[in-house]
Write an enzyme that holds these catalytic residues in place. Structure first.
Site, PDB file in Angstrom:
ATOM      1  N   HIS A 119      -6.424   0.269  -7.222  1.00 25.94           N
ATOM      2  CA  HIS A 119      -4.984   0.414  -6.975  1.00 25.94           C
ATOM      3  C   HIS A 119      -4.320   0.022  -8.301  1.00 25.94           C
ATOM      4  O   HIS A 119      -4.257  -1.157  -8.634  1.00 25.94           O
ATOM      5  CB  HIS A 119      -4.595  -0.519  -5.824  1.00 25.94           C
ATOM      6  CG  HIS A 119      -3.334  -0.145  -5.138  1.00 25.94           C
ATOM      7  ND1 HIS A 119      -3.113   1.092  -4.581  1.00 25.94           N
ATOM      8  CD2 HIS A 119      -2.197  -0.860  -4.903  1.00 25.94           C
ATOM      9  CE1 HIS A 119      -1.909   1.129  -4.022  1.00 25.94           C
ATOM     10  NE2 HIS A 119      -1.336  -0.045  -4.213  1.00 25.94           N
ATOM     11  N   GLU A 128      12.106   1.617  -7.734  1.00 25.87           N
ATOM     12  CA  GLU A 128      12.026   0.209  -7.325  1.00 25.87           C
ATOM     13  C   GLU A 128      11.811  -0.668  -8.555  1.00 25.87           C
ATOM     14  O   GLU A 128      10.935  -0.391  -9.380  1.00 25.87           O
ATOM     15  CB  GLU A 128      10.851   0.077  -6.350  1.00 25.87           C
ATOM     16  CG  GLU A 128      10.605  -1.307  -5.826  1.00 25.87           C
ATOM     17  CD  GLU A 128       9.534  -1.309  -4.725  1.00 25.87           C
ATOM     18  OE1 GLU A 128       9.276  -0.235  -4.119  1.00 25.87           O
ATOM     19  OE2 GLU A 128       8.956  -2.365  -4.476  1.00 25.87           O
ATOM     20  N   GLU A 183       6.767   0.230   4.163  1.00 26.74           N
ATOM     21  CA  GLU A 183       5.508   0.542   3.468  1.00 26.74           C
ATOM     22  C   GLU A 183       4.413  -0.380   4.012  1.00 26.74           C
ATOM     23  O   GLU A 183       3.581  -0.874   3.252  1.00 26.74           O
ATOM     24  CB  GLU A 183       5.674   0.367   1.953  1.00 26.74           C
ATOM     25  CG  GLU A 183       6.133  -1.031   1.571  1.00 26.74           C
ATOM     26  CD  GLU A 183       6.290  -1.265   0.079  1.00 26.74           C
ATOM     27  OE1 GLU A 183       6.345  -0.298  -0.689  1.00 26.74           O
ATOM     28  OE2 GLU A 183       6.358  -2.449  -0.308  1.00 26.74           O
TER      29      GLU A 183
HETATM   30  C1  MUC Z   1       5.200  -3.877  -4.680  1.00 23.75           C
HETATM   31  O1  MUC Z   1       5.547  -4.183  -5.780  1.00 23.75           O
HETATM   32  O2  MUC Z   1       6.026  -3.357  -3.977  1.00 23.75           O
HETATM   33  C2  MUC Z   1       3.697  -2.636  -2.294  1.00 23.75           C
HETATM   34  C3  MUC Z   1       3.026  -1.492  -2.127  1.00 23.75           C
HETATM   35  C4  MUC Z   1       2.072  -1.411  -3.130  1.00 23.75           C
HETATM   36  O3  MUC Z   1       1.277  -0.522  -3.341  1.00 23.75           O
HETATM   37  O4  MUC Z   1       2.162  -2.499  -3.916  1.00 23.75           O
HETATM   38  C5  MUC Z   1       3.075  -3.369  -3.342  1.00 23.75           C
HETATM   39  C6  MUC Z   1       3.811  -4.216  -4.243  1.00 23.75           C
HETATM   40 MG    MG Z   2       7.558  -3.372  -5.564  1.00 24.09          MG
END
Ligand code: MUC
Ligand code: MG
Length: 382
Positions: free
Chosen positions: A20, A222, A325
């Site tokens: 990831h 984001e 999410e």
């Molecule tokens: C984040 O920074 O939002 C949330 C989903 C993902 O893949 O990483 C997180 C962290």
């Molecule tokens: Mg984030």
């Protein structure tokens, strides 16, 4: 009175289904700190705290979370009335500064125990669920555009996800924008494409980045710049149509108020762990609502355990305009709940049952625990 008799913690390391790739770290495992609170009437509550990529995301590490609970939080709670969750939170806030994820893990276990004793889901303790299921985004972060496109198409075909968050910020702005544009072109109108920069850009990068992302059809960005750059976030929010979401900038209600007051975002990513628990997250939500901001149910990539807790809280929120999410369990090679959370039709179902609605699969816990069997225990009266 139902006393808090014992608080145990243990660390699990669970592999991820693929690397990831985030701007600050590549995850190949997720580490979860589990908390089990035992009460004097024989009832139990469970909770979980996670961070992302060791100490690369935020100031708490899994080992630090466990140590904060064992050394400072658990001894203060032993022998107290287990039903007095607000009293416990007040005491912990007085004794322990920061350490929001550690506080969250313990608080979830207290709510879970209380819900179980009352025979109600935790959502009921927050006024009652108004949703049975919530939309769930998936994060595309394989590090490769082709792999991401294949993954996205599979998710759409199987009706698992049609909202995608792309992790960017590791490569140049130009390369990132091209990557996002390719994915948006491949999925077209069948999916919503958003990005998370995880604070990697300067304001200058972000000005170019937001322009390019907007032109590529990306709907939301984001945390493009570091958490403390509130004025930069405000400038970006004001000068682009693409929605700007605050994530790392939001560590509890005080931050939420400051971000809202400078209009440093269009949307709040509300994370239970980052907020300091379900109650503090509900306060972040209230501030976002009062400021007229959009809300999104965020994750720290928790296992099914705290994902269930987050679903309990978010199910009580009238308008989560950007969905959630809460896909954490799906990123892991294995499930630690006896009854996994159900994902279908682009949504996660809010677990039924009492407490947070999660039961651990003990064999899986034994398999993934880091210490191979040595649980840390704080016992009342010792
Ligand atoms: C984040 O920074 O939002 C949330 C989903 C993902 O893949 O990483 C997180 C962290
Ligand atoms: Mg984030």
């Amino acid at each position: 009175m139902t006393n808090i008799d014992q608080i145990e913690t243990l660390i699990l390391d669970i592999p991820t289904i693929r690397g990831h790739v985030l701007s600050m770290a590549t995850m190949r495992t997720q580490t979860a700190v589990l908390v089990r609170v035992k009460f004097s009437d024989g009832s139990e509550g469970i909770g979980e705290g996670t961070t992302i990529g060791g100490l690369s995301y935020g100031p708490e590490s899994p080992e630090g979370i466990q140590s904060a609970i064992e050394t400072y939080i658990a001894p203060a709670l032993l022998g107290r009335n287990g039903d007095d969750v607000n009293g416990a939170l007040q005491l912990i806030d007085k004794l322990v500064k920061g350490n929001r994820i550690a506080k969250t893990a313990v608080e979830i276990a207290l709510w879970d125990g209380l819900g179980k004793r009352l025979g109600v889901p935790v959502s009921q303790l927050f006024g009652g669920a108004v949703h049975e299921r919530l939309p769930v985004a998936w994060t595309l972060a394989s590090g490769n555009s082709e792999t991401d496109i294949t993954e996205a198409q599979e998710m759409i075909e199987t009706r698992r996800h049609n909202i995608f968050k792309l992790k960017i910020g590791k490569r140049s702005v130009r390369e990132d924008v091209a990557h996002v544009a390719r994915i948006k072109e491949a999925v077209g109108d069948s999916a919503s494409v958003r990005v998370d920069v995880n604070t990697a850009w300067s304001l200058q990068d972000a000005r170019w980045g937001l322009k390019g992302l907007q032109e590529a059809g990306c709907e939301l960005v984001e945390q493009p710049v570091p958490a403390r750059y509130r004025r930069a976030m405000a400038e970006l929010t004001k000068s682009h149509e693409i929605a700007v979401m605050a994530d790392e900038a939001l560590n509890g209600p005080e931050d939420a108020l400051e971000v809202a007051s400078v209009r440093g975002a269009d949307v709040f990513a509300v994370k239970i762990g980052q907020s300091g628990g379900l109650k503090r997250a509900s306060e972040v939500i209230a501030i976002g609502q009062a400021a007229g901001l959009g809300l999104y149910g965020g994750t720290m990539l928790e296992t099914g355990l705290s994902t269930a807790a987050a679903l309990q809280l978010f199910s009580t929120v009238e308008d989560l305009a950007w969905g959630t999410e809460l896909f954490g369990p799906l990123l892991l090679t294995d499930e630690i709940l006896a009854e996994p959370i159900i994902y279908r039709d682009f949504c996660a179902e809010v677990p039924k049952g009492v407490g947070i609605g999660a039961t651990l699969d003990q064999d899986k816990i034994d398999f993934f625990r880091r210490d191979g069997g040595r649980t840390m225990k704080a016992v009342a009266g010792e």
